[in-house]
Design an enzyme around this catalytic site. Structure first.
Site, PDB file in Angstrom:
ATOM      1  N   GLY A   1       9.097 -12.167  -3.456  1.00  0.00           N
ATOM      2  CA  GLY A   1       8.170 -11.058  -3.274  1.00  0.00           C
ATOM      3  C   GLY A   1       7.581 -10.855  -1.895  1.00  0.00           C
ATOM      4  O   GLY A   1       6.764  -9.959  -1.704  1.00  0.00           O
TER       5      GLY A   1
ATOM      6  N   LYS B   1       8.742  -9.480   0.806  1.00  0.00           N
ATOM      7  CA  LYS B   1       8.938  -8.159   1.411  1.00  0.00           C
ATOM      8  C   LYS B   1       8.223  -7.075   0.601  1.00  0.00           C
ATOM      9  O   LYS B   1       7.674  -6.137   1.166  1.00  0.00           O
ATOM     10  CB  LYS B   1      10.433  -7.866   1.586  1.00  0.00           C
ATOM     11  CG  LYS B   1      11.069  -8.841   2.552  1.00  0.00           C
ATOM     12  CD  LYS B   1      12.486  -8.532   2.889  1.00  0.00           C
ATOM     13  CE  LYS B   1      13.102  -9.670   3.688  1.00  0.00           C
ATOM     14  NZ  LYS B   1      13.307 -10.912   2.911  1.00  0.00           N
TER      15      LYS B   1
ATOM     16  N   ASP C   1      14.343  -7.785  -9.747  1.00  0.00           N
ATOM     17  CA  ASP C   1      15.144  -8.974  -9.453  1.00  0.00           C
ATOM     18  C   ASP C   1      15.813  -9.415 -10.746  1.00  0.00           C
ATOM     19  O   ASP C   1      15.155  -9.477 -11.792  1.00  0.00           O
ATOM     20  CB  ASP C   1      14.276 -10.109  -8.894  1.00  0.00           C
ATOM     21  CG  ASP C   1      15.111 -11.170  -8.191  1.00  0.00           C
ATOM     22  OD1 ASP C   1      15.126 -11.183  -6.947  1.00  0.00           O
ATOM     23  OD2 ASP C   1      15.769 -11.969  -8.896  1.00  0.00           O
TER      24      ASP C   1
ATOM     25  N   ARG D   1      12.408 -15.849 -11.453  1.00  0.00           N
ATOM     26  CA  ARG D   1      11.960 -15.440 -10.116  1.00  0.00           C
ATOM     27  C   ARG D   1      11.101 -14.166 -10.192  1.00  0.00           C
ATOM     28  O   ARG D   1      10.214 -13.955  -9.375  1.00  0.00           O
ATOM     29  CB  ARG D   1      13.162 -15.257  -9.183  1.00  0.00           C
ATOM     30  CG  ARG D   1      13.751 -16.604  -8.753  1.00  0.00           C
ATOM     31  CD  ARG D   1      15.045 -16.455  -7.996  1.00  0.00           C
ATOM     32  NE  ARG D   1      14.927 -15.855  -6.687  1.00  0.00           N
ATOM     33  CZ  ARG D   1      14.676 -16.511  -5.562  1.00  0.00           C
ATOM     34  NH1 ARG D   1      14.532 -17.817  -5.586  1.00  0.00           N
ATOM     35  NH2 ARG D   1      14.595 -15.881  -4.406  1.00  0.00           N
TER      36      ARG D   1
ATOM     37  N   CYS E   1      19.805 -13.339   5.040  1.00  0.00           N
ATOM     38  CA  CYS E   1      19.346 -14.407   5.950  1.00  0.00           C
ATOM     39  C   CYS E   1      20.516 -15.334   6.270  1.00  0.00           C
ATOM     40  O   CYS E   1      20.383 -16.550   6.231  1.00  0.00           O
ATOM     41  CB  CYS E   1      18.132 -15.138   5.388  1.00  0.00           C
ATOM     42  SG  CYS E   1      18.330 -15.707   3.714  1.00  0.00           S
TER      43      CYS E   1
END
Ligand code: SAM
Length: 395
Positions: A196, A198, A215, A220, A321
């Site tokens: 969370g 972002k 999600d 999660r 990432c």
């Protein structure tokens, strides 16, 4: 000397007796040795990265490698809703808000600013890219320690309403939110939102009319809910302003088409830094080889779904990432192609050079990529890796 030898023999005998008395099943050391993985996932990740990034990144790889294997730096995303935000306290520690500093710095360059944006505009036009007129909400603030300063932030405290003063995250993770460039009244979809960070940054702007945070992982998504409840007052978390869902994002195009002004597609990836440092929950674990190899396909399906969910004229930011070409530029290239071929959706790549210009004093960016931008880890500014690419729907 003889006495010493006698004593040593006596101790060794005692140890042997003790060993014989210990039942086999309780001999901890042998059991540990038997279950220890022969190929720890972190080592497999390093071997894989050396092989691929050594080629893809060339001379940049050795210094990125050292940074990835060293302690990462955090940013403190300020919670505008908390009464415990002590900006002065952070400033006394030598931290600075990299977002607003970046904007001031770019304006301070004065003529140079206009010149450089003209130059980048001309270059963008030559490249067939659309320049992004980046604006941002002054509510979005993220503090970082200066370059080379490796001190850590203290954990945030809750205020009298239980809301925390700041959220610690990789400061480069704020860049996809800045690139999304939300405007007052926008509807936004965060397709892979948990845990969370972002979504929280997007809500800090206080510009969004409606946010859908999705999600596929139920556990999660629960964490995402907890995060938002620990930072945002209840009155801003109503059904009219926020929807939290646990759908498979690849199916979103079938759920809701042409609906959102902005879509963030922050996909699951090889999370390079985590894969090099933590054996737990590591995608380089041998049992997860199939999952790892199918990541680019999943990323492509998620990005396509995000593109379909955006309205014509809407904007999409794809981010990861990882440093991997296969998970970054290749995914974007294929998505642009398939959107046109299969869905008759035409896309424009929006240049993020102004964002690089604005934040080049905080982050190390990869030298120009043919698609998107990438923050590369560096010992003096150990953020990232973060890859981001912005698309605009023309049809
Ligand atoms: C990089 S993380 C997202 C981080 C998040 N944006 C943040 O800033 O905190 C990727 C997320 O994608 C989710 N995910 C994986 N497959 C998905 C799918 N098919 N649909 C939606 N989410 C998915 C994972 O559960 C994971 O939480």
């Amino acid at each position: 000397m003889a006495l010493f030898l006698d004593r040593s023999r006596f101790l060794l005998r005692k140890l042997k007796d003790l060993r014989n008395l210990t039942p086999q099943r309780n001999r901890v050391k042998e059991k540990w040795a038997a279950t220890r993985p022969k190929h720890p996932p972190t080592r497999l990740a390093l071997q894989h990265f050396d092989a691929t990034y050594g080629t893809e990144l060339g001379s940049l790889w050795p210094s990125i490698r050292i940074a990835l294997l060293s302690e990462k730096k955090y940013g403190a995303l300020i919670n505008v809703f908390s009464s415990d935000v002590s900006l002065a306290e952070l400033q006394v520690q030598g931290c600075r808000d990299f977002i607003n500093d970046g904007v001031v710095q770019t304006s301070f360059e004065g003529g140079a600013k206009n010149e450089s944006s003209d130059v980048s505009m001309a270059k963008a036009e030559a490249d067939g890219l659309q320049e992004s007129p980046l604006q941002h909400s002054p509510n979005l603030q993220c503090f970082v320690f200066q370059r080379g300063d490796i001190r850590r932030f203290k954990p945030a405290r809750p205020d009298q309403f239980g809301l925390f003063g700041y959220y610690l995250m990789d400061a480069a993770s704020v860049l996809p939110c800045l690139a999304l460039d939300v405007k007052d009244g926008d509807t936004v979809l965060d397709l892979c939102a948990a845990p969370g960070g972002k979504s929280l940054a997007l809500l800090q702007t206080q510009l969004i009319r409606f946010l859908c945070a999705n999600d596929s992982s139920v556990s999660r998504t629960k964490r995402l809910k907890q995060v938002l409840q620990s930072y945002i007052p209840k009155q801003f978390l109503t059904e009219d302003t926020l929807r939290i869902t646990s759908f498979d994002g690849t199916m979103w195009g079938e759920i809701e088409k042409n609906a959102f002004d902005r879509v963030l597609v922050d996909v699951p990836c090889t999370t390079d830094r985590h894969s090099l440092m933590e054996d737990d929950n590591n995608i380089f674990n041998k049992s997860r080889t199939g999952e790892r190899r199918s990541l680019p396909q999943l990323q492509l399906e998620l990005l396509l779904a995000g593109i379909i969910a955006a309205c014509p004229g809407g904007e999409i930011v794809y981010s990861t990432c990882t440093l991997s070409l296969n998970q970054n530029q290749s995914v974007v290239e294929q998505a642009i192609h398939l959107a046109q071929e299969q869905h008759n959706i035409h896309l424009q790549v929006v240049s993020l050079r102004p964002l690089v210009q604005m934040f080049k004093n905080t982050f190390h960016f990869a030298p120009e990529l043919h698609l998107g931008e990438m923050v590369i880890p560096h010992l003096a500014a150990n953020f990232g890796p973060i890859y981001l690419c912005k698309l605009r729907r023309l049809t």
